[in-house]
Design an enzyme around this catalytic site. Structure first.
Site, PDB file in Angstrom:
ATOM      1  N   GLU A  32       0.862  -1.195   0.000  1.00 30.06           N
ATOM      2  CA  GLU A  32       0.000   0.000   0.000  1.00 30.06           C
ATOM      3  C   GLU A  32       0.896   1.242   0.000  1.00 30.06           C
ATOM      4  OE1 GLU A  32      -3.403   1.039  -0.085  1.00 30.06           O
ATOM      5  OE2 GLU A  32      -2.261   2.906  -0.054  1.00 30.06           O
ATOM      6  N   GLY A  39      -7.514   2.365   2.441  1.00 33.55           N
ATOM      7  CA  GLY A  39      -7.874   2.766   1.079  1.00 33.55           C
ATOM      8  C   GLY A  39      -8.764   3.989   1.033  1.00 33.55           C
ATOM      9  N   CYS A  41     -11.952   4.129   0.903  1.00 34.11           N
ATOM     10  CA  CYS A  41     -13.139   4.018   1.746  1.00 34.11           C
ATOM     11  C   CYS A  41     -12.877   4.558   3.146  1.00 34.11           C
ATOM     12  CB  CYS A  41     -13.571   2.552   1.809  1.00 34.11           C
ATOM     13  SG  CYS A  41     -15.038   2.294   2.788  1.00 34.11           S
ATOM     14  N   ILE A 186     -22.030  10.947  -4.110  1.00 33.30           N
ATOM     15  CA  ILE A 186     -20.937  11.589  -3.362  1.00 33.30           C
ATOM     16  C   ILE A 186     -21.191  13.092  -3.264  1.00 33.30           C
ATOM     17  CG2 ILE A 186     -18.464  12.120  -3.385  1.00 33.30           C
ATOM     18  CD1 ILE A 186     -17.971   9.321  -4.536  1.00 33.30           C
ATOM     19  N   GLY A 272     -17.778  11.932 -10.859  1.00 33.31           N
ATOM     20  CA  GLY A 272     -17.525  10.499 -11.050  1.00 33.31           C
ATOM     21  C   GLY A 272     -16.105  10.128 -10.699  1.00 33.31           C
ATOM     22  N   ARG A 273     -15.828   8.844 -10.786  1.00 36.81           N
ATOM     23  CA  ARG A 273     -14.497   8.333 -10.467  1.00 36.81           C
ATOM     24  C   ARG A 273     -14.028   7.451 -11.604  1.00 36.81           C
ATOM     25  NH1 ARG A 273     -12.909   8.990  -5.356  1.00 36.81           N
ATOM     26  NH2 ARG A 273     -11.592   7.134  -5.346  1.00 36.81           N
ATOM     27  N   ALA A 321     -17.581  -0.225  -1.721  1.00 35.92           N
ATOM     28  CA  ALA A 321     -16.669  -0.935  -0.828  1.00 35.92           C
ATOM     29  C   ALA A 321     -17.087  -2.390  -0.613  1.00 35.92           C
ATOM     30  CB  ALA A 321     -16.605  -0.205   0.507  1.00 35.92           C
ATOM     31  N   HIS A 445     -41.576  -4.845  16.548  1.00 29.98           N
ATOM     32  CA  HIS A 445     -42.365  -3.625  16.537  1.00 29.98           C
ATOM     33  C   HIS A 445     -41.935  -2.741  17.693  1.00 29.98           C
ATOM     34  CE1 HIS A 445     -45.895  -1.094  15.956  1.00 29.98           C
ATOM     35  NE2 HIS A 445     -46.101  -1.143  17.258  1.00 29.98           N
TER      36      HIS A 445
HETATM   37  P1  FAD Z   1      -9.530   1.650  -2.750  1.00 30.98           P
HETATM   38  O1  FAD Z   1     -10.268   1.772  -1.491  1.00 30.98           O
HETATM   39  O2  FAD Z   1      -9.518   2.835  -3.658  1.00 30.98           O
HETATM   40  O3  FAD Z   1      -8.050   1.263  -2.356  1.00 30.98           O
HETATM   41  C1  FAD Z   1      -7.035   1.200  -3.296  1.00 30.98           C
HETATM   42  C2  FAD Z   1      -5.712   1.368  -2.579  1.00 30.98           C
HETATM   43  O4  FAD Z   1      -4.672   1.047  -3.484  1.00 30.98           O
HETATM   44  C3  FAD Z   1      -5.476   2.802  -2.123  1.00 30.98           C
HETATM   45  O5  FAD Z   1      -5.239   2.824  -0.744  1.00 30.98           O
HETATM   46  C4  FAD Z   1      -4.246   3.231  -2.908  1.00 30.98           C
HETATM   47  O6  FAD Z   1      -3.370   4.068  -2.165  1.00 30.98           O
HETATM   48  C5  FAD Z   1      -3.585   1.886  -3.223  1.00 30.98           C
HETATM   49  N1  FAD Z   1      -2.778   1.939  -4.427  1.00 30.98           N
HETATM   50  C6  FAD Z   1      -3.172   2.321  -5.665  1.00 30.98           C
HETATM   51  N2  FAD Z   1      -2.147   2.214  -6.525  1.00 30.98           N
HETATM   52  C7  FAD Z   1      -1.094   1.755  -5.819  1.00 30.98           C
HETATM   53  C8  FAD Z   1       0.251   1.428  -6.160  1.00 30.98           C
HETATM   54  N3  FAD Z   1       0.714   1.570  -7.396  1.00 30.98           N
HETATM   55  N4  FAD Z   1       1.065   0.984  -5.188  1.00 30.98           N
HETATM   56  C9  FAD Z   1       0.610   0.836  -3.911  1.00 30.98           C
HETATM   57  N5  FAD Z   1      -0.635   1.126  -3.544  1.00 30.98           N
HETATM   58  C10 FAD Z   1      -1.486   1.570  -4.487  1.00 30.98           C
HETATM   59  N6  FAD Z   1     -18.561   2.991  -1.034  1.00 30.98           N
HETATM   60  C11 FAD Z   1     -19.503   2.374  -0.291  1.00 30.98           C
HETATM   61  O7  FAD Z   1     -19.703   1.165  -0.439  1.00 30.98           O
HETATM   62  N7  FAD Z   1     -20.250   3.077   0.628  1.00 30.98           N
HETATM   63  C12 FAD Z   1     -20.071   4.403   0.825  1.00 30.98           C
HETATM   64  O8  FAD Z   1     -20.752   5.013   1.649  1.00 30.98           O
HETATM   65  C13 FAD Z   1     -19.085   5.069   0.059  1.00 30.98           C
HETATM   66  N8  FAD Z   1     -18.857   6.394   0.236  1.00 30.98           N
HETATM   67  C14 FAD Z   1     -17.877   6.994  -0.484  1.00 30.98           C
HETATM   68  C15 FAD Z   1     -17.656   8.364  -0.284  1.00 30.98           C
HETATM   69  C16 FAD Z   1     -16.675   9.008  -0.991  1.00 30.98           C
HETATM   70  C17 FAD Z   1     -16.434  10.485  -0.762  1.00 30.98           C
HETATM   71  C18 FAD Z   1     -15.867   8.275  -1.920  1.00 30.98           C
HETATM   72  C19 FAD Z   1     -14.771   8.962  -2.688  1.00 30.98           C
HETATM   73  C20 FAD Z   1     -16.075   6.922  -2.121  1.00 30.98           C
HETATM   74  C21 FAD Z   1     -17.087   6.276  -1.412  1.00 30.98           C
HETATM   75  N9  FAD Z   1     -17.343   4.924  -1.600  1.00 30.98           N
HETATM   76  C22 FAD Z   1     -18.327   4.309  -0.868  1.00 30.98           C
HETATM   77  C23 FAD Z   1     -16.613   4.112  -2.590  1.00 30.98           C
HETATM   78  C24 FAD Z   1     -15.531   3.269  -1.892  1.00 30.98           C
HETATM   79  O9  FAD Z   1     -14.643   4.116  -1.221  1.00 30.98           O
HETATM   80  C25 FAD Z   1     -14.795   2.431  -2.920  1.00 30.98           C
HETATM   81  O10 FAD Z   1     -15.723   1.676  -3.671  1.00 30.98           O
HETATM   82  C26 FAD Z   1     -13.820   1.477  -2.241  1.00 30.98           C
HETATM   83  O11 FAD Z   1     -12.872   2.168  -1.475  1.00 30.98           O
HETATM   84  C27 FAD Z   1     -13.115   0.611  -3.291  1.00 30.98           C
HETATM   85  O12 FAD Z   1     -12.237  -0.254  -2.653  1.00 30.98           O
HETATM   86  P2  FAD Z   1     -10.944  -0.831  -3.383  1.00 30.98           P
HETATM   87  O13 FAD Z   1     -10.327  -1.746  -2.397  1.00 30.98           O
HETATM   88  O14 FAD Z   1     -11.307  -1.318  -4.718  1.00 30.98           O
HETATM   89  O15 FAD Z   1     -10.004   0.438  -3.640  1.00 30.98           O
END
Ligand code: FAD
Length: 475
Positions: A32, A39, A41, A186, A272-273, A321, A445
């Site tokens: 990481e 991450g 989340c 978001i 969007g993302r 997440a 209830h």
């Molecule tokens: P991520 O959580 O994005 O983790 C990826 C990790 O990989 C990161 O920590 C990053 O640093 C690491 N990484 C990337 N490239 C490299 C590299 N080359 N070397 C080393 N490390 C690296 N989802 C929900 O389900 N409920 C919610 O309420 C919700 N609210 C949200 C609110 C906001 C403001 C945002 C932005 C997102 C929200 N989400 C929510 C979406 C959720 O955060 C993501 O769907 C989730 O984090 C995806 O998980 P992941 O493990 O795929 O990736």
């Protein structure tokens, strides 16, 4: 350095995969780039936004009870303390993940990793004390690199007045005014936080509706409330450009009436993302990407490269997440030759606004588009004792039911805590439950979860709390 399994990315997808693999006896390294696990989340998404949304909810409730005989004054906001509390929540959970990794003997490497080939990662930066060599070889890698906010170049200005969701969550101040570009979940969650803290919030959306993925009827009660909370909601409106005036951002709008401009203290770009799949050296592997940049996998999360699986946001929509962690577990089980596959009947989606909107399985829009026969039954929260006691009767619970088998195909809820009561509906869809299964389950209830049982009873022909004569269905 070498590892049987490397998980690249410490988000909810990555750490779920790493922890399960370690529990199953694999030798695991979790890489990481950030100093803390969790991450997007945990560090800049789900958790900090919900910590702030909870504060927004308390502010709203304190205002509401004024009418019920309990008087509070106008809130005085101490931003530094709010920020510190949010950071403590993150620190607490992230510290927990660190401990769990240690207990499971997962080696955590803090470095930015790039693929040199299908079985080697190059490690750079981060904390070199966490790795003994700058190459890490592996038998298999689970890629969980997540996603990043999309920032169109036209909105990129060299000022912190223009923010993405990460900037907005930092809560530098409570600005006098805020424009949120994008009416997705978001944008609306952050807009709710700032509006309740006292900012004059305007939301602009290019399409005719907020939350385009949700059924229109679910959005209406939310939109009615947001119309009162926000200074403005501009639908079918295009942002033509931003300019930095030093003490404000001037924003150009274009809609059916023509062009105009307005000034805002801050602007949140929430359009969007996109998958984090560039700059990872994937071109040095056999991994394939689709036209949007998502990594292509099969239903066992395997990519075109036999040594690499992919999960979570980088592996496709929906970017949530719980989908990421579920896929993480599927990927690990597949590696262990178990009969796992990612075939969910329902992936729940929740918008944590006030009221919340939650849905799972089939939506009405989808049923219409795909010509799927359904019967829709809605149970109004005005008939729920709990909702009346809470003073929040604008919600409703609806079930989408197969008219032949009477199986629950979809659930949609709008109302306070809709997200927490959705799960019973998700389970019903996953288990192939019928309306009768739901209706004949004894619900406690007075709870909002009762509305799921009541909706099923209404479908069967008789719900105690509403009078809607219709043929009673035979058992
Ligand atoms: P991520 O959580 O994005 O983790 C990826 C990790 O990989 C990161 O920590 C990053 O640093 C690491 N990484 C990337 N490239 C490299 C590299 N080359 N070397 C080393 N490390 C690296 N989802 C929900 O389900 N409920 C919610 O309420 C919700 N609210 C949200 C609110 C906001 C403001 C945002 C932005 C997102 C929200 N989400 C929510 C979406 C959720 O955060 C993501 O769907 C989730 O984090 C995806 O998980 P992941 O493990 O795929 O990736």
């Amino acid at each position: 350095m070498e590892s049987q399994l490397v998980v690249l990315g410490g988000g909810p997808g990555g750490y779920a995969a790493a922890f399960l693999a370690a529990d199953m006896g694999m030798q695991v390294t979790l890489v990481e780039a950030e100093p803390r696990l969790g991450g997007t989340c945990l560090l800049k998404g789900c958790i900090p936004s919900k910590a702030l949304l909870h504060v927004a909810r308390v502010v709203a409730e304190a205002r509401e009870v004024n009418e019920w005989g309990v008087k509070y004054g106008a809130p005085s906001i101490d931003v530094a303390t709010l920020r510190a509390r949010k950071d403590k929540v993150i620190q607490n959970l992230s510290g927990g993940l660190k401990q769990l990794a240690k207990k499971r003997k997962v080696t955590v490497v803090q470095a930015r990793a790039t693929f040199e080939n299908s079985q080697t990662l190059k490690l750079e930066g981060g904390d070199p004390a966490t790795y003994s060599a700058d190459r890490l070889t592996f038998e298999h890698c689970i890629l969980a690199s997540g996603s990043i906010p999309a920032m169109p170049s036209a909105f990129k200005l060299p000022t912190d007045r223009v923010m993405d969701s990460t900037g907005a969550l930092e809560l530098a101040d409570v600005p006098e005014s805020l424009l949120v570009i994008g009416g997705g979940y978001i944008g609306l969650e952050m807009a709710t936080v700032y509006a309740e803290l006292g900012t004059k919030v305007t939301v602009v959306e290019l399409t005719p509706t907020l939350l385009p993925l949700a059924d229109r009827d679910l959005v209406k009660p939310l939109q009615d409330r947001l119309n009162k909370l926000f200074a403005g909601i501009y639908l079918e409106t295009k942002v033509t450009g931003l300019s930095d005036l030093g003490n404000a951002i001037e924003v150009g709008f274009e809609d059916a009436k023509g062009r105009r401009s307005e000034k805002f203290s801050r602007v949140l770009v929430s359009v969007g993302r996109r998958p984090n799949s560039t700059g990872l050296g994937l071109e040095n592997t056999e991994v394939e990407l689709d036209e949007k940049g998502f990594v292509i996998t099969d239903d066992r999360q395997q990519t075109a490269d036999p040594h690499i699986s992919a999960i979570g946001d980088v592996a496709g929509e929906p970017m949530l997440a719980h989908k990421a962690s579920h896929q993480g577990k599927v990927a690990v089980e597949a590696l262990l030759d178990e009969p796992a596959a990612f075939h969910p009947a329902a992936i729940p989606a929740i918008v944590f606004t006030d009221p919340e909107i939650a849905w799972a399985g089939l939506t009405e829009e989808q049923a219409k588009a795909e010509n799927i026969a359904i019967e829709v039954i809605k149970y109004p929260w005005a008939a729920s004792g709990r909702a009346v006691a809470l003073g929040r009767t604008e919600g409703f619970t609806k079930l989408l039911i197969d008219p032949d088998s009477e199986r629950i195909l979809g659930v949609g809820i709008v109302g306070v805590n809709a997200g927490d009561i959705l799960t019973e509906g998700v389970l019903a869809i996953e288990m192939g439950a019928t309306a009768r299964d739901l209706g004949e389950t004894i619900h406690p209830h007075p709870t909002l979860s009762e509305t799921l049982g009541f909706a099923a009873e209404a479908f069967l022909g008789s719900a105690t709390e509403i009078y809607r004569p219709r043929p009673v269905r035979e058992a």
